[in-house]
Each structure stands twice: as C-alpha cells, then as structure tokens.
Motif scaffolding. Sequence first.
Motif, mmCIF file in Angstrom:
data_model
loop_
_atom_site.group_PDB
_atom_site.id
_atom_site.type_symbol
_atom_site.label_atom_id
_atom_site.label_comp_id
_atom_site.label_asym_id
_atom_site.label_seq_id
_atom_site.Cartn_x
_atom_site.Cartn_y
_atom_site.Cartn_z
ATOM 1 N N LEU A 112 -5.374 5.582 0.223
ATOM 2 C CA LEU A 112 -4.435 4.943 0.391
ATOM 3 C C LEU A 112 -3.676 6.500 0.958
ATOM 4 C CD1 LEU A 112 -3.069 1.941 -1.931
ATOM 5 C CD2 LEU A 112 -3.818 2.075 0.720
ATOM 6 N N GLY A 113 -3.660 7.500 0.120
ATOM 7 C CA GLY A 113 -2.916 8.863 0.371
ATOM 8 C C GLY A 113 -3.499 9.405 1.673
ATOM 9 N N LEU A 114 -4.769 9.486 1.748
ATOM 10 C CA LEU A 114 -5.312 9.878 3.007
ATOM 11 C C LEU A 114 -4.880 9.184 4.259
ATOM 12 C CD1 LEU A 114 -7.134 12.124 4.423
ATOM 13 C CD2 LEU A 114 -9.075 10.526 3.981
ATOM 14 N N PHE A 115 -4.872 7.694 4.092
ATOM 15 C CA PHE A 115 -4.437 7.044 5.162
ATOM 16 C C PHE A 115 -3.047 7.395 5.569
ATOM 17 C CE2 PHE A 115 -2.664 2.899 6.828
ATOM 18 C CZ PHE A 115 -3.292 2.710 7.616
ATOM 19 N N HIS A 116 -2.078 7.448 4.565
ATOM 20 C CA HIS A 116 -0.714 7.732 5.031
ATOM 21 C C HIS A 116 -0.593 8.985 5.657
ATOM 22 C CE1 HIS A 116 3.504 7.714 4.419
ATOM 23 N NE2 HIS A 116 3.287 9.105 3.920
ATOM 24 N N VAL A 117 -1.373 10.022 5.148
ATOM 25 C CA VAL A 117 -1.128 11.415 5.713
ATOM 26 C C VAL A 117 -1.754 11.401 6.977
ATOM 27 C CG1 VAL A 117 -2.006 13.785 5.361
ATOM 28 C CG2 VAL A 117 -1.357 12.431 3.361
ATOM 29 N N LEU A 118 -2.866 11.091 7.437
ATOM 30 C CA LEU A 118 -3.507 11.160 8.676
ATOM 31 C C LEU A 118 -2.661 10.034 9.791
ATOM 32 C CD1 LEU A 118 -7.336 10.724 8.157
ATOM 33 C CD2 LEU A 118 -5.681 12.764 8.397
ATOM 34 N N LYS A 119 -1.784 8.973 9.170
ATOM 35 C CA LYS A 119 -1.284 8.176 10.103
ATOM 36 C C LYS A 119 0.009 8.880 10.531
ATOM 37 C CE LYS A 119 0.878 3.638 9.845
ATOM 38 N NZ LYS A 119 1.148 2.459 9.217
ATOM 39 N N ARG A 120 0.474 9.946 9.809
ATOM 40 C CA ARG A 120 1.867 10.574 10.340
ATOM 41 C C ARG A 120 1.556 11.505 11.173
ATOM 42 N NH1 ARG A 120 2.407 14.995 6.958
ATOM 43 N NH2 ARG A 120 4.923 15.188 7.599
ATOM 44 N N LEU A 121 0.169 11.982 11.558
ATOM 45 C CA LEU A 121 -0.120 12.947 12.489
ATOM 46 C C LEU A 121 0.348 12.544 13.684
ATOM 47 C CD1 LEU A 121 -3.678 14.183 11.183
ATOM 48 C CD2 LEU A 121 -1.301 15.259 10.743
ATOM 49 N N ASN A 122 1.473 13.255 14.240
ATOM 50 C CA ASN A 122 1.980 13.269 15.515
ATOM 51 C C ASN A 122 2.721 14.262 15.961
ATOM 52 O OD1 ASN A 122 3.540 12.183 17.878
ATOM 53 N ND2 ASN A 122 4.708 10.818 16.580
ATOM 54 N N PRO A 123 2.017 14.903 17.256
ATOM 55 C CA PRO A 123 2.479 16.321 17.503
ATOM 56 C C PRO A 123 4.030 16.166 18.108
ATOM 57 C CG PRO A 123 0.423 15.563 18.805
ATOM 58 C CD PRO A 123 0.894 14.280 17.880
ATOM 59 N N ASP A 124 4.636 14.942 18.290
ATOM 60 C CA ASP A 124 6.098 14.973 18.820
ATOM 61 C C ASP A 124 6.808 14.770 17.648
ATOM 62 O OD1 ASP A 124 4.927 14.657 21.414
ATOM 63 O OD2 ASP A 124 5.139 12.425 21.581
ATOM 64 N N ARG A 125 6.616 14.882 16.314
ATOM 65 C CA ARG A 125 7.463 14.813 15.282
ATOM 66 C C ARG A 125 8.347 16.021 15.286
ATOM 67 N NH1 ARG A 125 6.860 10.757 11.308
ATOM 68 N NH2 ARG A 125 5.148 9.656 11.534
ATOM 69 N N GLY A 126 9.342 16.146 14.685
ATOM 70 C CA GLY A 126 10.263 17.201 14.437
ATOM 71 C C GLY A 126 9.613 18.047 13.205
ATOM 72 N N GLU A 127 10.231 19.572 13.277
ATOM 73 C CA GLU A 127 9.465 20.406 12.273
ATOM 74 C C GLU A 127 9.959 19.722 10.733
ATOM 75 O OE1 GLU A 127 10.668 24.515 12.801
ATOM 76 O OE2 GLU A 127 10.136 24.525 14.535
ATOM 77 N N GLY A 128 10.938 19.157 10.566
ATOM 78 C CA GLY A 128 11.336 18.538 9.063
ATOM 79 C C GLY A 128 10.240 17.614 8.828
ATOM 80 N N ALA A 129 9.699 16.838 9.583
ATOM 81 C CA ALA A 129 8.617 15.926 9.240
ATOM 82 C C ALA A 129 7.377 16.666 9.219
ATOM 83 C CB ALA A 129 8.585 14.949 10.419
ATOM 84 N N LYS A 130 7.183 17.530 10.115
ATOM 85 C CA LYS A 130 5.805 18.249 9.969
ATOM 86 C C LYS A 130 5.410 18.918 8.549
ATOM 87 C CE LYS A 130 5.464 18.962 14.812
ATOM 88 N NZ LYS A 130 5.426 19.979 16.083
ATOM 89 N N THR A 131 6.622 19.682 8.020
ATOM 90 C CA THR A 131 6.397 20.352 6.916
ATOM 91 C C THR A 131 6.527 19.550 5.494
ATOM 92 O OG1 THR A 131 8.763 20.721 6.878
ATOM 93 C CG2 THR A 131 7.270 22.501 7.900
ATOM 94 N N LEU A 132 6.418 18.266 5.912
ATOM 95 C CA LEU A 132 6.601 17.276 4.680
ATOM 96 C C LEU A 132 5.250 17.438 3.997
ATOM 97 C CD1 LEU A 132 8.079 15.235 3.114
ATOM 98 C CD2 LEU A 132 7.108 13.486 4.622
ATOM 99 N N TYR A 133 5.181 17.353 2.457
ATOM 100 C CA TYR A 133 3.770 17.245 1.740
ATOM 101 C C TYR A 133 3.255 18.859 1.631
ATOM 102 C CZ TYR A 133 4.470 12.429 2.291
ATOM 103 O OH TYR A 133 5.100 11.109 2.317
#
Length: 329
Positions: free
Chosen positions: A118-139
């Motif tokens: 589930l952790g890997l599923f969540h991490v890969l699901k949030r990969l999106n080049p259009d996200r802002g820098e705040g979301a990209k630096t999460l975890y």
Amino acid sequence: MSLDWIYYAISWILLTWHSVWDAIGVPATAVLGTNWSWILAIFFLVVTVRVILFPVFVKQIKSQRAMQALQPQVKALQEKHKGDRETLQKEMMELYRKEKANPLMGCLPMFLQIPVFLGLFHVLKRLNPDRGEGAKTLYNWTVDQFDSASAATLFTAPIAGKFGSTAEELARLGANGTTVKIMAGVLVLVMMGTTYLTSRQMILKTGWAEDPQQRMIQRLMLYGIPLSLLISGAIFPIGVIIYWVTNNLFTLGQQQWVLRKFPPPVTATSKPGTTSGRDGKQPAKAGGLLGRSKPAAAPPKPAAPTVAAPKPGAKPANPKKGRPAKRKG
C-alpha cells in the motif's frame, strides 16, 4: 490512523537504493526505454523487505511443519465428531493451542507485506510532473528525485502508469496509452501466474491439509488471490506490479531452498497404514489385496531315496539276496 510513517519508510528505502545505483554509475537516462536505476530500486526494495521478514518466514515454515505433524490427530477428530461441526472446531482449536500450532501463520508473511504494498502504491500514484514543489518534496523527496521518478519508464511505459489510466493521466505522464496497456497487461498476467506458482509450490511439497479451515485457506491462496488480481491489477501502477512479480520470484526461490534444506516429514502426507520407512519406500502391505491373506505354502514332500548306480564291471546286486528263504510246505 495516519499511514504517513509507512510512506516515509517506503520512500526512504526506495530513495536510498536509487542513490546507490546513481553512485555506482547506472545511467539516469533511459536505456532500451527503461530507467534501470528506478527499476533496480524497486527490486532491492523487495530484497530489503524480505530480509527484514525472514524470521517471520522461518516461523511460517515451522508452523506449517507443526500443522503437518498434527494431521493424523486432526483426521481422528474429524472421524470422532463427524456431523458435529461445533464440537469439532472446539476440539481442533484446543489441539492447536496445546501443540502451539497456528493455522493462520501461513498467511502472516503476506499480511505483513500489505502495508509495504500500500505504501509503494501510494508513493507511485502521486508521481505527477505537474505537481507543485510542495507536493514533490513530500516524504523527504527532492524535486529532482520526484521529477526523475515521474519520468521513469519500463520499455517506454511509465512506472506510474496503469492499465486503467485515463487519457488525462496518460497525458500528464506523457505516455502512449497502447504501450501502457500492453506492458501493464503482460505484467498483470505474469503477476497472476507467479502468485499461483508460489502457492502451488508449497502445496505440492506439503500436501492438502486435513483441517477444513486450513484447506479453505490453501484454496484461497491457490485460486482466489490470483483470480482477484485479474480485476484489481488494472488499478495497480506498473511499478507496483514490478514489486509484486519480483516478490513472487523471490518467494519461489526462498521456498525452494527451504523445502530442499528442510524437507517436510514423509509421514505428514502418508495415508494411514502406509507410513514410509527411513529409506522413503512404502512397506509391502500384509495380507495381499483387499485384506485377504494368501494361503500358506504346502510343506515340501520328502525326497525319494536315491539308489547309487553300479560301477562299471561290478556284478549286479541281487535284491533277493539276504532275504530269509521260504520254507517248503
């Protein structure tokens, strides 16, 4: 309950291995349409988790051995309480408690890996080049690491893509829908096949359980879970399927090594009355077929006395010689 601690742990392991491959010199750019540093990071995420869970795997094998040793007693209880399911279950639970055997231990390693999945599923699901820098630096990701993972591919299919990706999701990832469906579809079939083989390998070595509850778990592991993946696999990112397939291959190798080094007891799968000897051969059944005894062999007849042949040149013996002469009337 927040699962952030799982996401941080999975991200840390994934990023650590990715940094290792970067330091070794694995190319950051795609080779054969594949970013090998990220694929290897997922592969060694599996290795890390399996090393951590190895003691649990040993306990699983020990529990299965204990369950095998109890099969004759379980069968005796089934015969004794035939038709009384409630009493049968109570007696078997008491037997398991007394012998410290747990029929659910066989599923424990899989259940413990669910948070990792589930952790890997969540991490890969949030990969999106259009996200802002705040979301990209999460975890604890850096922006460069996030962008690199978002662009990572396996034979040109993004590891964040999935069979059921929408056109909008594919556009964000810059992916070709047909390529993603073909790659994800092939991996889902491999995932189903290897999941089936891991359960089949164990059942072939240990045999089907006599306990109905344990047998139901075996059937669920053998047929239910692989079939469920045919549907649920459509929502798994390709990177998650890579993790699952790698984990199955690791399990096949680990089980093969353990089963060869510590083979199951022969008597666990033997039928009543046909226990094997030390050499593994079945003893001959007494009494012949259908329980009928063979007739005893007749005692040998006494051999007739043999008369030695006369030597050449000797006078023939007179059989009447030596007998008393008859008196004349």
